[in-house]
Design a protein around this motif. Structure first.
Motif, PDB file in Angstrom:
ATOM      1  N   ASP A   1       0.829  -1.208   0.000  1.00  0.00           N
ATOM      2  CA  ASP A   1       0.000   0.000   0.000  1.00  0.00           C
ATOM      3  C   ASP A   1       0.865   1.260   0.000  1.00  0.00           C
ATOM      4  O   ASP A   1       0.558   2.231  -0.697  1.00  0.00           O
ATOM      5  CB  ASP A   1      -0.926   0.008   1.212  1.00  0.00           C
ATOM      6  N   VAL A   2       1.937   1.241   0.794  1.00  0.00           N
ATOM      7  CA  VAL A   2       2.856   2.383   0.797  1.00  0.00           C
ATOM      8  C   VAL A   2       3.467   2.562  -0.586  1.00  0.00           C
ATOM      9  O   VAL A   2       3.537   3.674  -1.118  1.00  0.00           O
ATOM     10  CB  VAL A   2       3.963   2.203   1.850  1.00  0.00           C
ATOM     11  N   GLY A   3       3.919   1.457  -1.169  1.00  0.00           N
ATOM     12  CA  GLY A   3       4.524   1.529  -2.494  1.00  0.00           C
ATOM     13  C   GLY A   3       3.568   2.065  -3.542  1.00  0.00           C
ATOM     14  O   GLY A   3       3.949   2.888  -4.390  1.00  0.00           O
ATOM     15  N   ASN A   4       2.314   1.624  -3.487  1.00  0.00           N
ATOM     16  CA  ASN A   4       1.321   2.118  -4.445  1.00  0.00           C
ATOM     17  C   ASN A   4       1.104   3.620  -4.288  1.00  0.00           C
ATOM     18  O   ASN A   4       0.939   4.347  -5.280  1.00  0.00           O
ATOM     19  CB  ASN A   4      -0.005   1.381  -4.251  1.00  0.00           C
ATOM     20  N   THR A   5       1.095   4.084  -3.047  1.00  0.00           N
ATOM     21  CA  THR A   5       0.889   5.513  -2.805  1.00  0.00           C
ATOM     22  C   THR A   5       2.065   6.330  -3.316  1.00  0.00           C
ATOM     23  O   THR A   5       1.888   7.365  -3.965  1.00  0.00           O
ATOM     24  CB  THR A   5       0.689   5.773  -1.296  1.00  0.00           C
ATOM     25  N   VAL A   6       3.283   5.859  -3.039  1.00  0.00           N
ATOM     26  CA  VAL A   6       4.465   6.576  -3.532  1.00  0.00           C
ATOM     27  C   VAL A   6       4.454   6.636  -5.054  1.00  0.00           C
ATOM     28  O   VAL A   6       4.706   7.679  -5.650  1.00  0.00           O
ATOM     29  CB  VAL A   6       5.758   5.900  -3.031  1.00  0.00           C
ATOM     30  N   TYR A   7       4.146   5.510  -5.682  1.00  0.00           N
ATOM     31  CA  TYR A   7       4.155   5.467  -7.140  1.00  0.00           C
ATOM     32  C   TYR A   7       3.098   6.396  -7.721  1.00  0.00           C
ATOM     33  O   TYR A   7       3.352   7.101  -8.713  1.00  0.00           O
ATOM     34  CB  TYR A   7       3.916   4.028  -7.606  1.00  0.00           C
ATOM     35  N   SER A   8       1.931   6.447  -7.107  1.00  0.00           N
ATOM     36  CA  SER A   8       0.873   7.338  -7.603  1.00  0.00           C
ATOM     37  C   SER A   8       1.265   8.805  -7.427  1.00  0.00           C
ATOM     38  O   SER A   8       0.942   9.651  -8.276  1.00  0.00           O
ATOM     39  CB  SER A   8      -0.437   7.053  -6.886  1.00  0.00           C
ATOM     40  N   ILE A   9       1.982   9.109  -6.349  1.00  0.00           N
ATOM     41  CA  ILE A   9       2.461  10.472  -6.137  1.00  0.00           C
ATOM     42  C   ILE A   9       3.437  10.872  -7.239  1.00  0.00           C
ATOM     43  O   ILE A   9       3.353  11.987  -7.797  1.00  0.00           O
ATOM     44  CB  ILE A   9       3.120  10.614  -4.756  1.00  0.00           C
ATOM     45  N   VAL A  10       4.353   9.990  -7.558  1.00  0.00           N
ATOM     46  CA  VAL A  10       5.341  10.280  -8.594  1.00  0.00           C
ATOM     47  C   VAL A  10       4.672  10.459  -9.946  1.00  0.00           C
ATOM     48  O   VAL A  10       4.984  11.380 -10.699  1.00  0.00           O
ATOM     49  CB  VAL A  10       6.394   9.151  -8.643  1.00  0.00           C
ATOM     50  N   LEU A  11       3.721   9.580 -10.262  1.00  0.00           N
ATOM     51  CA  LEU A  11       3.018   9.704 -11.538  1.00  0.00           C
ATOM     52  C   LEU A  11       2.236  11.021 -11.612  1.00  0.00           C
ATOM     53  O   LEU A  11       2.216  11.702 -12.647  1.00  0.00           O
ATOM     54  CB  LEU A  11       2.047   8.536 -11.718  1.00  0.00           C
ATOM     55  N   LYS A  12       1.609  11.388 -10.514  1.00  0.00           N
ATOM     56  CA  LYS A  12       0.809  12.608 -10.481  1.00  0.00           C
ATOM     57  C   LYS A  12       1.662  13.853 -10.689  1.00  0.00           C
ATOM     58  O   LYS A  12       1.213  14.833 -11.274  1.00  0.00           O
ATOM     59  CB  LYS A  12       0.056  12.683  -9.158  1.00  0.00           C
TER      60      LYS A  12
END
Length: 209
Positions: free
Chosen positions: A196-207
């Motif tokens: 879940d942490v990894g998914n959040t970090v990745y979504s932040i970077v994409l955004k």
């Protein structure tokens, strides 16, 4: 030329707080691996208590800083999501440790160390991903870390099924099987929190790319 973050309250302080939180999660996972790998549990349980206390304090500090800071390095909702997800990793680890201490004598011969090692590796990746946030939100290194995290989660899923044949089909002790199942699933839950942490970090970077 001064940035708005410099003028309005050092918004990048959240990077440091989140990195400390990720490190606390990693320490709790390492302590868990030690707990299931060595016979003397008392020193490890003390380490759990200290790490959990520090994680609670960090989570509360991040929430307080969000209220008091005008400008943040990341969107507030992203910081809140990371704070919540990071907090849940040592929380899941603590639940395992508390229950394991109670029932360990009933579970002699059940190997939890391979699963806790996967969890430890997952928290290592989480710490690296959180560290990447202050390095410019670069997609390529974060994507590689995300792929590693997904691989570890898949490995954890496979390992979750492996002991069930022995516990359910080759054992006459139903209670032992249920206790082991509960603990295996808590480890899996902690690995999922890393995801879940990894998914959040990745979504932040994409955004922000």
């Amino acid at each position: 030329m001064f940035s708005l973050q410099t003028i309005f309250g050092k918004g990048d302080k959240f990077y440091g707080l989140l990195e400390q939180s990720a490190e606390a999660a990693r320490e709790s996972a390492k302590a868990l691996h030690e707990l299931v790998s060595q016979p003397d549990h008392a020193p490890v349980m003390a380490a759990f208590a200290a790490t959990r206390s520090r994680e609670k304090a960090l989570a509360a500090q991040i929430s307080e800083e969000l209220v008091n800071t005008f400008v943040t390095a990341l969107d507030r909702e992203d910081i809140e999501a990371l704070n919540s997800s990071l907090y849940k990793i040592p929380k899941s680890v603590e639940k395992f440790a508390e229950r394991y201490e109670i029932v360990a004598s009933r579970l002699q011969g059940v190997d939890f160390s391979q699963r806790t090692l996967v969890l430890t590796r997952a928290t290592d990746v989480v710490a690296e991903m959180i560290g990447e946030l202050r390095r410019g939100l670069r997609i390529d290194p974060v994507k590689k870390l995300q792929d590693r995290l997904q691989t570890l989660e898949s490995e954890g899923d496979r390992m979750l099924l492996a002991p069930y044949r022995t516990l359910y089909l080759e054992s006459n002790d139903a209670m032992r099987a249920m206790l082991a199942k509960d603990l295996f699933e808590l480890i899996e839950k902690a690995i999922d929190k890393c995801r879940d942490v990894g998914n959040t970090v990745y979504s932040i970077v994409l955004k922000n790319s």
